[in-house]
Design an enzyme around this catalytic site. Sequence first.
Site, mmCIF file in Angstrom:
data_model
loop_
_atom_site.group_PDB
_atom_site.id
_atom_site.type_symbol
_atom_site.label_atom_id
_atom_site.label_comp_id
_atom_site.label_asym_id
_atom_site.label_seq_id
_atom_site.Cartn_x
_atom_site.Cartn_y
_atom_site.Cartn_z
ATOM 1 N N LYS A 83 -0.471 -40.397 23.078
ATOM 2 C CA LYS A 83 -0.605 -41.666 23.796
ATOM 3 C C LYS A 83 -1.952 -42.293 23.431
ATOM 4 C CE LYS A 83 0.651 -42.977 28.502
ATOM 5 N NZ LYS A 83 0.525 -42.526 29.892
HETATM 6 C C1 E4P Z 1 2.115 -44.607 32.095
HETATM 7 O O1 E4P Z 1 2.361 -43.867 31.178
HETATM 8 C C2 E4P Z 1 1.000 -44.473 33.023
HETATM 9 O O2 E4P Z 1 0.668 -43.115 33.138
HETATM 10 C C3 E4P Z 1 1.318 -44.933 34.422
HETATM 11 O O3 E4P Z 1 2.634 -45.407 34.543
HETATM 12 C C4 E4P Z 1 0.278 -45.772 35.068
HETATM 13 O O4 E4P Z 1 0.698 -46.103 36.366
HETATM 14 P P1 E4P Z 1 -0.292 -46.649 37.500
HETATM 15 O O5 E4P Z 1 -0.477 -48.112 37.274
HETATM 16 O O6 E4P Z 1 0.446 -46.379 38.774
HETATM 17 O O7 E4P Z 1 -1.563 -45.870 37.369
#
Ligand code: E4P
Length: 214
Positions: A83
């Site tokens: 990622k």
């Molecule tokens: C995606 O891969 C992220 O880890 C995640 O969805 C972020 O979500 P949040 O906005 O609730 O932190």
Amino acid sequence: MKFFIDTGSVQEIREAAELAVLDGVTTNPSLLAKEKGNPFEILKEICNIVPGPVSAEVIATDTAGMLKEAGNLVKIADNIVIKLPTTKEGVKACKVLSSEGVKVNMTLVFSPNQALIVAKAGAAYVSPFIGRLDDISSEGMQLISQVGQIYANYGYETEILVASVRHPMHVVEAALLGADVCTIPAKVLHQMFQHPLTDIGLEKFLSDWKKANG
Ligand code: E4P
């Protein structure tokens, strides 16, 4: 639509895996920071529980650093997906890794142009953050619709991974728009199973049965 769980908690992942609807996992530095233990060991355990893609995010902000970290992360297991943040440096790293056959999930995507760029760079997944857009009074789901249309126009194979999900209706809307993947917090995943009429109906079936058969 594939269901990923958005957490760094091994316990939440075990519970979700038992529900037999789980296709993968997304983590991020904030989620892993909440857990006790070595993040590499946690990721290893997660990869043993879930055979599907497990996203592990780099901390470096320069391309060389990202590539170095990615090299270590891919050694954890075959199902690790790297990622990367959607910055210029991240996109450069995405291009390199994707051309080497490493699956990349481009994160922190908030605009159709960012989604177009990461598809051109060969990302396996694009992660538009819909909840965070809703938080600033933008229409998060509109981004999913726009990215879907753009990718269809050009036949990009990058999968749309709906991220920053806050409630079950986000999942419904993502599915109606034909998103490839939705990454769902544990709480929302459990909420999706619930309906008061299911509980009331089951209670009635059981009490009718008991009345008739003792
Ligand atoms: C995606 O891969 C992220 O880890 C995640 O969805 C972020 O979500 P949040 O906005 O609730 O932190």
